[in-house]
Design an enzyme around this catalytic site. Structure first.
Site, PDB file in Angstrom:
ATOM      1  N   HIS A 167       9.214  -3.337   3.621  1.00 45.42           N
ATOM      2  CA  HIS A 167       8.815  -3.551   2.220  1.00 45.42           C
ATOM      3  C   HIS A 167      10.038  -3.855   1.351  1.00 45.42           C
ATOM      4  O   HIS A 167      10.002  -4.737   0.493  1.00 45.42           O
ATOM      5  CB  HIS A 167       8.147  -2.289   1.668  1.00 45.42           C
ATOM      6  CG  HIS A 167       6.862  -1.900   2.323  1.00 45.42           C
ATOM      7  ND1 HIS A 167       6.731  -0.747   3.064  1.00 45.42           N
ATOM      8  CD2 HIS A 167       5.636  -2.492   2.345  1.00 45.42           C
ATOM      9  CE1 HIS A 167       5.482  -0.640   3.493  1.00 45.42           C
ATOM     10  NE2 HIS A 167       4.798  -1.689   3.091  1.00 45.42           N
TER      11      HIS A 167
ATOM     12  N   MET B 255       0.845  -1.204   0.000  1.00 38.79           N
ATOM     13  CA  MET B 255       0.000   0.000   0.000  1.00 38.79           C
ATOM     14  C   MET B 255       0.881   1.257   0.000  1.00 38.79           C
ATOM     15  O   MET B 255       0.401   2.349   0.291  1.00 38.79           O
ATOM     16  CB  MET B 255      -0.945  -0.002   1.196  1.00 38.79           C
ATOM     17  CG  MET B 255      -1.901  -1.202   1.174  1.00 38.79           C
ATOM     18  SD  MET B 255      -3.452  -0.922   2.018  1.00 38.79           S
ATOM     19  CE  MET B 255      -2.881  -0.623   3.684  1.00 38.79           C
TER      20      MET B 255
ATOM     21  N   ARG C 211       2.058   2.792   9.378  1.00 37.27           N
ATOM     22  CA  ARG C 211       1.224   3.455  10.382  1.00 37.27           C
ATOM     23  C   ARG C 211       2.043   3.988  11.561  1.00 37.27           C
ATOM     24  O   ARG C 211       1.513   4.767  12.365  1.00 37.27           O
ATOM     25  CB  ARG C 211       0.131   2.520  10.894  1.00 37.27           C
ATOM     26  CG  ARG C 211      -0.960   2.277   9.860  1.00 37.27           C
ATOM     27  CD  ARG C 211      -2.174   1.563  10.455  1.00 37.27           C
ATOM     28  NE  ARG C 211      -3.302   1.561   9.546  1.00 37.27           N
ATOM     29  CZ  ARG C 211      -3.639   0.545   8.738  1.00 37.27           C
ATOM     30  NH1 ARG C 211      -2.901  -0.544   8.709  1.00 37.27           N
ATOM     31  NH2 ARG C 211      -4.699   0.631   7.951  1.00 37.27           N
TER      32      ARG C 211
END
Ligand code: AMP
Length: 281
Positions: free
Chosen positions: A37, A30, A187
């Site tokens: 990642h 995302m 987040r």
């Protein structure tokens, strides 16, 4: 690095790579990329000659009261990071491209999806499984890499891949953490300096549980209570759930006989953080 925004173009690119005999490794994300990642991307490079990364903040996996609008986005930075990793194709479709005229077909992984995260985020895994199936049909990879940080997601995807006969090898990658143990997450950007100091209590809870099991404790209730106490000692952290489960079915278990999954979700200020550890006897 080729930047592809259209489904048809993605499929044509992928089919050409397949015809040329290249193995395609896929990393769905995302965006707002971090070293977690990038570790997946590096693992993908070892699994195939062509690496495709997708960036798509999937509206279908957010409930109306969740952070879809606020979710951090930074395409220019992500693109530069992926260029630097020598990614072959960045698939960056719009929501209109992924869901052209709505979507009436959804994937429910019936028994895994309602547990743990699904209990607190109803419909979340329906959105995840559906978009991952769609991305699989768009990217047509041979293999796809997912992080163990989202352990339940990995299990849901494995099950869906098997149930729907996708000819795709699903590979899990260990969780990448900051020096103090906090699992990297897009987040984490929501955390204030004080909240960031409170956040490693999740990791300490996992470590406490691992230590107890290593000392021979087999009662899941006692291990969970000790882990819980570690987080409850941090006033800014509020536990949503903390459970010890069977790693396959994700059902709660009373005793840790073999491997068991400790999964937790904790609110720290505006951020909802999840983490997990495999407890091994
Ligand atoms: P996201 O962008 O949060 O949807 O994550 C995309 C992929 O990266 C998923 O497979 C996640 O499980 C994985 N991922 C996210 N954070 C981490 C991390 N700290 N370590 C390893 N994998 C991660």
């Amino acid at each position: 690095m080729r930047i592809i925004e259209k489904v048809k173009e993605m499929q044509v690119w992928s089919d050409a790579a397949r015809r040329a005999g290249r193995r395609i490794a896929f990393v769905p994300t995302m965006g707002t990329l971090h070293d977690g990642h990038l570790a997946l991307v590096r693992a993908a490079k070892k699994l195939g000659e062509r690496v495709v990364v997708s960036i798509f903040v999937n509206p279908a996996q957010f409930a109306p009261d969740e952070d879809f609008a606020a979710y951090p986005r930074d395409f220019a930075r992500d693109r530069a990071l992926l260029e630097n990793e020598n990614v072959d194709a960045l698939f960056y479709p719009s929501a209109a491209e992924v869901y052209p005229d709505g979507c009436q077909t959804h994937i429910d992984v019936e028994r895994l999806a309602p547990l743990l995260e699904g209990e607190f985020r109803p419909g979340h895994f329906r959105g995840v499984a559906t978009v991952v199936a769609k991305l699989f049909n768009m990217v047509r990879p041979h293999t796809a890499v997912f992080g163990e940080k989202d352990y339940q997601q990995l299990q849901v995807i494995r099950r869906m891949t098997k149930d729907l006969n996708f000819d795709i090898e699903i590979v899990g990658h260990p969780t990448v953490r900051d020096a103090d143990g906090l699992a990297l997450s897009s987040r984490n950007a929501y955390l204030s300096a004080r909240e960031r100091q409170a956040a490693p209590s999740l990791f300490r809870a996992l470590k406490r549980a691992e230590a107890l099991v290593a000392q021979g404790e087999r009662c899941a209730g006692r291990v969970a209570a000790a882990a819980r106490a570690e987080i409850e000692g941090e006033p800014l952290a509020e536990i949503e759930y903390l459970r010890i489960c069977d790693p396959e079915t994700l059902a709660e278990i009373p005793r840790i006989e073999h491997a068991a999954l400790l999964a937790l979700a904790v609110r720290v200020g505006p951020a909802r953080l999840i983490d997990n550890a495999m407890l091994k006897t």
